[in-house]
Scaffold this motif. Structure first.
Motif, PDB file in Angstrom:
ATOM      1  N   THR A  93      41.383  38.318  34.702  1.00  0.00           N
ATOM      2  CA  THR A  93      43.236  39.506  35.257  1.00  0.00           C
ATOM      3  C   THR A  93      43.835  38.767  34.951  1.00  0.00           C
ATOM      4  O   THR A  93      44.693  38.894  35.228  1.00  0.00           O
ATOM      5  CB  THR A  93      42.402  40.291  36.768  1.00  0.00           C
ATOM      6  N   ALA A  94      43.610  37.353  36.278  1.00  0.00           N
ATOM      7  CA  ALA A  94      44.526  36.706  36.004  1.00  0.00           C
ATOM      8  C   ALA A  94      45.277  36.481  34.862  1.00  0.00           C
ATOM      9  O   ALA A  94      46.816  35.746  34.682  1.00  0.00           O
ATOM     10  CB  ALA A  94      44.349  35.262  37.176  1.00  0.00           C
TER      11      ALA A  94
ATOM     12  N   ALA B  31      36.648  44.149  40.933  1.00  0.00           N
ATOM     13  CA  ALA B  31      37.452  44.074  39.751  1.00  0.00           C
ATOM     14  C   ALA B  31      38.859  44.015  40.129  1.00  0.00           C
ATOM     15  O   ALA B  31      39.254  44.784  40.969  1.00  0.00           O
ATOM     16  CB  ALA B  31      37.112  45.748  39.499  1.00  0.00           C
ATOM     17  N   SER B  32      39.977  43.070  40.034  1.00  0.00           N
ATOM     18  CA  SER B  32      40.977  42.791  40.061  1.00  0.00           C
ATOM     19  C   SER B  32      42.195  43.767  40.289  1.00  0.00           C
ATOM     20  O   SER B  32      42.369  44.134  38.804  1.00  0.00           O
ATOM     21  CB  SER B  32      41.448  41.628  40.407  1.00  0.00           C
ATOM     22  N   THR B  33      42.650  44.651  41.242  1.00  0.00           N
ATOM     23  CA  THR B  33      43.828  45.769  41.055  1.00  0.00           C
ATOM     24  C   THR B  33      44.954  45.552  41.467  1.00  0.00           C
ATOM     25  O   THR B  33      46.081  45.243  40.954  1.00  0.00           O
ATOM     26  CB  THR B  33      43.214  47.118  40.745  1.00  0.00           C
TER      27      THR B  33
ATOM     28  N   ALA C 171      40.566  47.255  28.809  1.00  0.00           N
ATOM     29  CA  ALA C 171      39.376  47.993  28.591  1.00  0.00           C
ATOM     30  C   ALA C 171      38.822  46.608  29.694  1.00  0.00           C
ATOM     31  O   ALA C 171      37.447  46.971  29.628  1.00  0.00           O
ATOM     32  CB  ALA C 171      39.434  46.933  27.294  1.00  0.00           C
ATOM     33  N   LEU C 172      38.486  44.972  30.051  1.00  0.00           N
ATOM     34  CA  LEU C 172      38.509  44.333  31.131  1.00  0.00           C
ATOM     35  C   LEU C 172      37.912  45.695  31.412  1.00  0.00           C
ATOM     36  O   LEU C 172      36.505  45.234  32.252  1.00  0.00           O
ATOM     37  CB  LEU C 172      38.750  43.322  31.812  1.00  0.00           C
ATOM     38  N   LYS C 173      39.226  46.328  32.900  1.00  0.00           N
ATOM     39  CA  LYS C 173      38.364  46.759  34.068  1.00  0.00           C
ATOM     40  C   LYS C 173      37.358  47.575  33.732  1.00  0.00           C
ATOM     41  O   LYS C 173      36.255  47.846  34.410  1.00  0.00           O
ATOM     42  CB  LYS C 173      39.986  48.014  34.503  1.00  0.00           C
TER      43      LYS C 173
END
Ligand code: G6P
Length: 596
Positions: free
Chosen positions: A297-298, A394-396, A473-475
């Motif tokens: 995510t970063a 999962a980074s939000t 999509a990753l999330k």
């Protein structure tokens, strides 16, 4: 990877270590285990799955212990089963050891150990067996420390070890090389752990160990050695807050963290406004190239930074994911500015890139959410994000805080280079009000049953929307296990369009006016093949082009990534909940990946 925690102190050590392990579960949750003294013997208890399974196993025993070490595993060497769970021991059960890292030469070392019946497939057990062979129950402290060092010198790779030796029922030994390990300093108790979340409730006093450090802790003593010499390391007070680890009224940490997006932006901005950027400003003026690298995510946050800097400010940025960056031998020089983005500040791939850039004498900047992390000690300048502790894998909210810091950097770039600013700090600040709370779009909820059983889902966008599609999509894939793929709208016709048929659901984004017509053509192409289009856009007049329309709040176009990502995060969460999965702990993953 994995998380380790050891405690020496009062007789509730088992509870303390179990709670510490729960806070370290973000580092892996394939299995867990503890080791402690029972009368004069060393024993361990292990369990597959989350810490609560181990806790249930231990509940029946109700043990009062003063010295305990614990481990939560993310499987690297050896499948995920009870035998491979840590702690590991030698054949006589005189040494119990937990490990975070990878011993690269373990096969060679294993082959050198004759007459040993290995119980696991792990690299860690090899170290426990060597220690057991080298160290005798009758060795005193000095001899044990010398032999410990001798064994450590044989190891190649990375490790953070916490070790119990049968003859010392009041001590935990430790060693660190390339994997994180810190000491939590208390009054009449001490900790050794992978990070502060393991003991923040008990102490905020921390000693950051350096590579090559080893030694032991007891209730009242902390002894650190490096290469045979006793040394002292500074004790620091950490600012992190324990209260933030509460789930509150929410059904998952991910839900809680999505609802905190606005706070993450506000807190980050408030701190950045008071940060002295003069050192960085000088570098921006004179740098030849800008490199950005990160993972997951970063990395997606970094992509948005690159996009805005290139399209709005006409400044080129070279970007690649850290695991590729490191081995591409990019032409980084002492005039380069290298920006590393890492929520945890511990991701091994990203840290290896920092080392590479440091070798080339580049100016290194870290954007991180953990001020006590390793990356902060390695770089020349830290741009902290203040998202608060992020628990869900999962980074939000950290993604939003990273965007916030990166947009602030763009603002600083424009300031230094006297460029027209595409947005003001106040514009970013205004986002924080919009992004608090969990909005749960009712339309989104309604349509989920239509595609929840699809084998594949697609995300499509152009420009900044393509970068958001990648993150969306990753999330969704990482927590729902549905195969999701993101395409750049214009690329569809070059291959991927063949995947689209009347069963396809495509999440499409349009947040940039100049690309809307082109994207609409791509939407028509997909609709002609029978695809259902779920369109996220602030342009309400586009509604009729979609099967389902999810309206977005309108802000300046370059700031739309902040707004558009939120329903995508919520989509991932809602799908995962409908599938009955735990969004906070997706299979095979961990929050912080400390192995390369
Ligand atoms: C792991 C996590 C991701 C995260 C990535 C980078 O893969 O599961 O959510 O984005 O690491 O982590 P970092 O802490 O460096 O941002």
């Amino acid at each position: 990877m994995c998380g380790i925690v050891g405690y020496v102190g009062g007789d509730n050590a088992l509870d303390i270590v179990l709670n510490g392990l729960k806070n370290l579960e973000y580092r892996g949750y394939d299995s867990s285990g503890v080791a402690y003294f029972n009368k004069n013997n060393l024993v361990f208890k292990k369990s597959v799955g989350e810490i609560k399974n181990l806790q249930q196993k231990l509940e029946k025993t109700n043990l009062k212990k003063t010295v305990v070490l614990g481990h939560t595993r993310w499987a690297t060497h050896g499948e995920n089963n009870l035998k491979n769970a840590h702690p590991h021991c030698d054949k006589n059960k005189e040494v119990m050891l937990v490990h975070n890292g990878i011993i690269e030469n373990y096969i060679k070392l294993k082959n050198e150990l004759k007459n040993v019946n290995f119980l696991s497939q792990t690299d860690t057990e090899v170290v426990a067996q060597i220690l057991g062979r080298e160290i005798s129950f009758f060795d005193d402290k000095k001899v044990v420390l010398n032999k410990f060092l001798k064994v450590l010198k044989k190891l190649k790779g990375s490790y953070a070890f916490a070790v119990l030796f049968k003859q010392f029922d009041d001590k935990i030994f430790f060693a660190k090389q390339k994997s994180p390990l810190i000491i939590g300093v208390g009054q009449n108790f001490n900790f050794v752990a992978s990070d502060i979340s393991a003991f923040l409730k008990h102490t905020k006093k921390v000693i950051n160990l350096e590579d090559g450090d080893y030694g032991y802790i007891s209730k009242k003593e902390i002894k650190i050695f490096n290469n045979g010499k006793e040394i002292s390391r500074k004790t620091a007070i950490v600012a992190d807050n324990f209260d933030e680890i509460n789930i509150g009224k929410h059904s998952s940490f991910m839900e809680k963290e999505i609802s905190e997006g606005g706070y993450a932006i506000k807190n980050t901005l408030l701190h950045l406004k008071n940060l002295d950027f003069s050192k960085l400003k000088k570098v921006i003026k004179g740098c030849d190239k800008i490199f950005v690298t990160a993972c997951g995510t970063a990395l997606h946050a970094g992509m948005i930074f690159k996009y805005i800097l290139e399209t709005k400010c006409k400044i080129d940025v070279i970007l690649d994911c850290a695991s590729e960056f490191r081995y591409k031998n990019f032409l980084v020089t002492k005039k380069s500015l290298c920006i590393f983005i890492s929520q945890s500040g511990e991701t091994a791939d990203t840290l290896s890139c920092v080392l590479y850039a440091k070798k080339k004498k580049a100016f290194c900047v870290a954007i991180t959410n953990v001020l006590s992390s390793r990356i902060t000690k390695m770089v020349d300048f830290v741009v902290p994000t203040f998202a608060g502790i992020e628990v869900s894998v999962a980074s939000t909210k950290a993604y939003l805080a990273q965007l916030c810091a990166l947009y602030y950097l763009i603002y600083v770039f424009c300031d230094v280079l006297k460029l027209k600013k595409p947005f003001s700090v106040e514009d970013i600040f205004a986002l924080s009000k919009i992004l608090n709370n969990f909005c749960q779009d009712k339309n989104l909820l309604k349509i989920i049953p239509n595609f929840i059983n699809n084998k594949s889902l697609f995300f499509v966008g152009r420009g900044q929307d393509y970068l958001l599609a990648l993150e969306g999509a990753l999330k969704l894939k990482e927590i729902s296990y549905i195969h999701c793929e993101a395409f750049a709208g214009g690329e569809l016709k070059h291959g991927s369009l063949s995947l689209i048929d009347e069963k396809s659901y495509v999440f499409s984004l349009i947040t940039q006016k100049k690309l809307a017509d082109k994207m609409l053509s791509n939407i028509v192409e997909m609709k002609s093949r029978g695809a259902k289009i779920i369109l996220f856009s602030q342009f309400k007049n586009l509604k009729d082009n979609a099967t389902y329309f999810i309206p977005l709040k309108k802000v300046k176009e370059s700031l739309m990534p902040f707004i558009a990502i939120k329903p995508l995060q919520e989509l991932a969460l809602l799908c995962t909940k409908q599938k009955g999965l735990n969004p906070d702990k997706p299979r095979n993953l961990a929050k912080s990946v400390t192995v390369e």
